[in-house]
Design a protein around this motif. Sequence first.
Motif, PDB file in Angstrom:
ATOM      1  N   THR A   1      35.984  39.025  38.543  1.00  0.00           N
ATOM      2  CA  THR A   1      34.899  39.878  37.506  1.00  0.00           C
ATOM      3  C   THR A   1      34.500  41.141  38.354  1.00  0.00           C
ATOM      4  O   THR A   1      34.363  41.175  39.561  1.00  0.00           O
ATOM      5  CB  THR A   1      33.546  38.616  37.635  1.00  0.00           C
ATOM      6  OG1 THR A   1      34.035  37.416  37.005  1.00  0.00           O
ATOM      7  CG2 THR A   1      32.532  39.508  36.683  1.00  0.00           C
TER       8      THR A   1
ATOM      9  N   SER B   1      29.939  44.157  32.489  1.00  0.00           N
ATOM     10  CA  SER B   1      30.781  43.291  33.241  1.00  0.00           C
ATOM     11  C   SER B   1      31.929  42.767  32.526  1.00  0.00           C
ATOM     12  O   SER B   1      31.947  42.572  31.187  1.00  0.00           O
ATOM     13  CB  SER B   1      30.094  42.030  33.339  1.00  0.00           C
ATOM     14  OG  SER B   1      30.890  40.975  34.155  1.00  0.00           O
TER      15      SER B   1
ATOM     16  N   ILE C   1      36.306  40.814  33.093  1.00  0.00           N
ATOM     17  CA  ILE C   1      37.303  40.278  33.838  1.00  0.00           C
ATOM     18  C   ILE C   1      38.710  40.436  33.491  1.00  0.00           C
ATOM     19  O   ILE C   1      39.002  40.962  32.877  1.00  0.00           O
ATOM     20  CB  ILE C   1      36.984  38.770  33.624  1.00  0.00           C
ATOM     21  CG1 ILE C   1      37.240  38.259  32.169  1.00  0.00           C
ATOM     22  CG2 ILE C   1      35.475  38.026  33.922  1.00  0.00           C
ATOM     23  CD1 ILE C   1      37.397  36.672  31.904  1.00  0.00           C
TER      24      ILE C   1
END
Length: 389
Positions: A356, A363, A365
């Motif tokens: 992450t 954010s 991933i």
Amino acid sequence: MENQPILSQNRTYGVANPGYIPAAEGTPAMFAPPTGNFQGPSAPPASMFDSVPGYEGTVAGGGGFLPPPMPAFPVPQPEPGPQQPDWNIPSISEDTAREAFILFASSKCCYSSAPAKDGVITSMEAFNTYRYRMETFTESRSTEWSHEPYNGQPVDAFSQPSPGPWDIPAQVPSFFVDSKQVIKVPYTSSVKSCHACVGMGRKPCKDCAGAGNKVCWVCNGSGFRHGDDRCHHCNGRGRENCSHCHGQGSRPCGTCRGKQQLLVYINLTVKWTNNSDSYVVEQSSGLHLDNLTKVSGKELFRDSQYMVYPVIGFPDPAVVNAAQRLVSEHQAKYSQTSRILQQRQTIELIPVTKVTYTWKGKSHIYFVYGNEFKVNADNYPATCCCTIM
């Protein structure tokens, strides 16, 4: 009704076309009479082949299925798997995760490298998973009648009994490597007249339909170009010699290459095939299992023998169940149609790391997986549309 070659009273396949009589000067050229479609049979007739004991089911073009002789299978012995799961694959470092991400971004022409270089990693979580693989290395045999132009090769049909299809020796390759070998079956070779040209060695030219000449393409068969201006290309004849057969009306037969006879024999095709199936235990990282098919992991267990026994004692029941299912399926499926030479079962631990990171306040991933550090980032945050000129 099967098409048969047409023979006129004035021409045979084995004699070159003597040519044609030019049209009388000042009159239209005479066109060649229509000819039949000189298409020979596309495959040898069944009567061309002799019945060879032990090979009665063999046909031209394949289809001679040969089930293997029933072996006395030795009872496979249980091989216990690793007693404790080995999760001790060293976790990848942030530097390794970032380097893999940068390499991934640079391989995409429409990806900016900024997220990979400037993104801040906030967490890394391991989701290692097991992969069980079952492999069965088999040998299968099939026969078909084949032929080639006869050039004086040895003829040995019925001089003595032919060996059985599974009695003919073949050089087995390395286990678990696909291979093929074609072997001429001894004592099956005989000489027959060529079926394609009826033993003449020549076939009518398809381009001119056996006439040896064609309508002149310059004057379109009239013999003249403009008014009374004689066509210089055909000298006013309206027809020109066929360039494909050089005016002969026939060409060497492509099947016997003009030899008139064929050597007919049985070919045995031996195929070695590595039949492989695998099962990957589900993991909750969100990475699709299809991504793991082309990467390797840490091998925890390997068992290779003539017939394997399903792995026992492995701590993950999903792997044990997969082993029981695949071993049973392989032995039932492949023992009926081929000869099993070797089986192998392996268990790998595939590393999967969920990374992450934040970039421009959001954010995101990505996943790093396999010993090759492959990367999956379906929602890469900086892509553009590129046009290749």
